[in-house]
Design a protein around this motif. Structure first.
Motif, mmCIF file in Angstrom:
data_model
loop_
_atom_site.group_PDB
_atom_site.id
_atom_site.type_symbol
_atom_site.label_atom_id
_atom_site.label_comp_id
_atom_site.label_asym_id
_atom_site.label_seq_id
_atom_site.Cartn_x
_atom_site.Cartn_y
_atom_site.Cartn_z
ATOM 1 N N PHE A 140 12.208 2.006 8.283
ATOM 2 C CA PHE A 140 11.275 2.441 7.244
ATOM 3 C C PHE A 140 12.003 2.685 5.928
ATOM 4 O O PHE A 140 11.598 2.192 4.871
ATOM 5 N N GLU A 141 13.094 3.423 5.983
ATOM 6 C CA GLU A 141 13.825 3.746 4.757
ATOM 7 C C GLU A 141 14.448 2.503 4.140
ATOM 8 O O GLU A 141 14.443 2.346 2.914
ATOM 9 N N PHE A 142 14.992 1.607 4.966
ATOM 10 C CA PHE A 142 15.555 0.375 4.430
ATOM 11 C C PHE A 142 14.476 -0.460 3.751
ATOM 12 O O PHE A 142 14.645 -0.895 2.609
ATOM 13 N N LEU A 143 13.370 -0.702 4.459
ATOM 14 C CA LEU A 143 12.308 -1.538 3.888
ATOM 15 C C LEU A 143 11.702 -0.914 2.636
ATOM 16 O O LEU A 143 11.291 -1.634 1.727
ATOM 17 N N GLY A 172 0.797 -1.222 0.000
ATOM 18 C CA GLY A 172 0.000 0.000 0.000
ATOM 19 C C GLY A 172 0.826 1.266 0.000
ATOM 20 O O GLY A 172 0.298 2.358 0.211
ATOM 21 N N GLY A 173 2.138 1.136 -0.193
ATOM 22 C CA GLY A 173 2.988 2.309 -0.326
ATOM 23 C C GLY A 173 3.482 2.874 0.991
ATOM 24 O O GLY A 173 3.505 2.202 2.027
ATOM 25 N N GLU A 174 3.870 4.137 0.917
ATOM 26 C CA GLU A 174 4.560 4.805 2.026
ATOM 27 C C GLU A 174 3.784 4.772 3.342
ATOM 28 O O GLU A 174 4.342 4.422 4.392
ATOM 29 N N ASP A 175 2.522 5.150 3.322
ATOM 30 C CA ASP A 175 1.758 5.229 4.569
ATOM 31 C C ASP A 175 1.615 3.871 5.242
ATOM 32 O O ASP A 175 1.767 3.755 6.464
ATOM 33 N N ARG A 176 1.320 2.852 4.450
ATOM 34 C CA ARG A 176 1.174 1.501 5.028
ATOM 35 C C ARG A 176 2.516 0.962 5.521
ATOM 36 O O ARG A 176 2.564 0.292 6.549
ATOM 37 N N LEU A 177 3.594 1.255 4.818
ATOM 38 C CA LEU A 177 4.901 0.800 5.280
ATOM 39 C C LEU A 177 5.275 1.506 6.575
ATOM 40 O O LEU A 177 5.776 0.880 7.511
ATOM 41 N N GLY A 212 10.248 0.123 -3.305
ATOM 42 C CA GLY A 212 9.813 1.511 -3.296
ATOM 43 C C GLY A 212 11.018 2.437 -3.415
ATOM 44 O O GLY A 212 12.112 2.002 -3.823
ATOM 45 N N PRO A 213 10.847 3.684 -3.039
ATOM 46 C CA PRO A 213 11.970 4.625 -3.100
ATOM 47 C C PRO A 213 13.150 4.128 -2.254
ATOM 48 O O PRO A 213 12.966 3.654 -1.132
ATOM 49 N N ASP A 214 14.339 4.254 -2.792
ATOM 50 C CA ASP A 214 15.553 3.736 -2.149
ATOM 51 C C ASP A 214 16.103 4.758 -1.153
ATOM 52 O O ASP A 214 17.233 5.240 -1.279
ATOM 53 N N LEU A 215 15.314 5.084 -0.162
ATOM 54 C CA LEU A 215 15.601 6.174 0.761
ATOM 55 C C LEU A 215 16.833 5.924 1.621
ATOM 56 O O LEU A 215 17.644 6.823 1.838
ATOM 57 N N TYR A 216 16.968 4.722 2.117
ATOM 58 C CA TYR A 216 18.087 4.418 3.011
ATOM 59 C C TYR A 216 19.419 4.564 2.279
ATOM 60 O O TYR A 216 20.333 5.220 2.770
ATOM 61 N N THR A 217 19.518 3.980 1.116
ATOM 62 C CA THR A 217 20.765 4.039 0.351
ATOM 63 C C THR A 217 21.088 5.475 -0.049
ATOM 64 O O THR A 217 22.253 5.882 -0.017
ATOM 65 N N GLN A 218 20.083 6.254 -0.382
ATOM 66 C CA GLN A 218 20.319 7.651 -0.733
ATOM 67 C C GLN A 218 20.891 8.427 0.444
ATOM 68 O O GLN A 218 21.718 9.314 0.268
ATOM 69 N N ARG A 219 20.464 8.095 1.645
ATOM 70 C CA ARG A 219 20.892 8.843 2.826
ATOM 71 C C ARG A 219 22.160 8.286 3.461
ATOM 72 O O ARG A 219 23.014 9.040 3.917
ATOM 73 N N LYS A 220 22.301 6.949 3.471
ATOM 74 C CA LYS A 220 23.396 6.351 4.233
ATOM 75 C C LYS A 220 24.313 5.451 3.418
ATOM 76 O O LYS A 220 25.259 4.899 3.956
#
Length: 142
Positions: A65-68, A26-31, A74-82
């Motif tokens: 959250f960012e890793f999962l 369900g995307g960002e909110d559900r994750l 989904g968006p690769d948030l963790y890798t972008q930040r860390k």
């Protein structure tokens, strides 16, 4: 029940109809809800895991959250930040054996239950997350 994590012979995805597990959930909110429910379960019912986290676990919640997000497609948030997650290295300061890995999965499965995550996504995530939990173990004999 055996759950396949490989694409089905007809080319469909083992987690459901969406293009990624992230979308199927369900995307960002559900994750974010899944991560918060996981941590709430850990806080309430797993003193061993709770002791591995700082009193203010907001950064831990953000990291998971960012890793999962990226791990589920989904968006690769963790890798972008860390950068690369390097899960084993980041967990080396903690004693993680079979018990701790099983506790982590118990808290995640409880979160699945509370959120109503259904098959086939649930089975897919269960298998993949159990592999990941096993990967960060750093104690072999207990």
């Amino acid at each position: 029940m055996t759950v396949s994590i490989d694409p089905k012979p007809d080319g469909s995805n083992p987690w459901g109809n969406a293009a990624t597990p992230y979308e199927e959930l369900g995307g960002e909110d559900r994750l974010r809800q899944l991560v918060d429910t996981f941590y709430d379960n850990m806080d309430a019912g797993s003193p061993v895991l709770r002791a591995m986290h700082p009193a203010d676990d907001s950064n831990s919640r953000r990291n998971l959250f960012e890793f999962l997000s990226g791990w589920m497609g989904g968006p690769d948030l963790y890798t972008q930040r860390k950068g690369h997650p390097r899960l084993r290295m980041r967990h080396l300061p903690f004693v993680i054996g079979s018990y701790e890995a099983e506790e982590w999965m118990r808290c995640m499965r409880s979160a699945f239950d509370e959120m109503g995550v259904s098959e086939p996504l649930r089975g897919y995530l269960d298998v993949r997350l159990e592999q990941t939990a096993d990967h960060v173990r750093n104690v072999t004999a207990e």
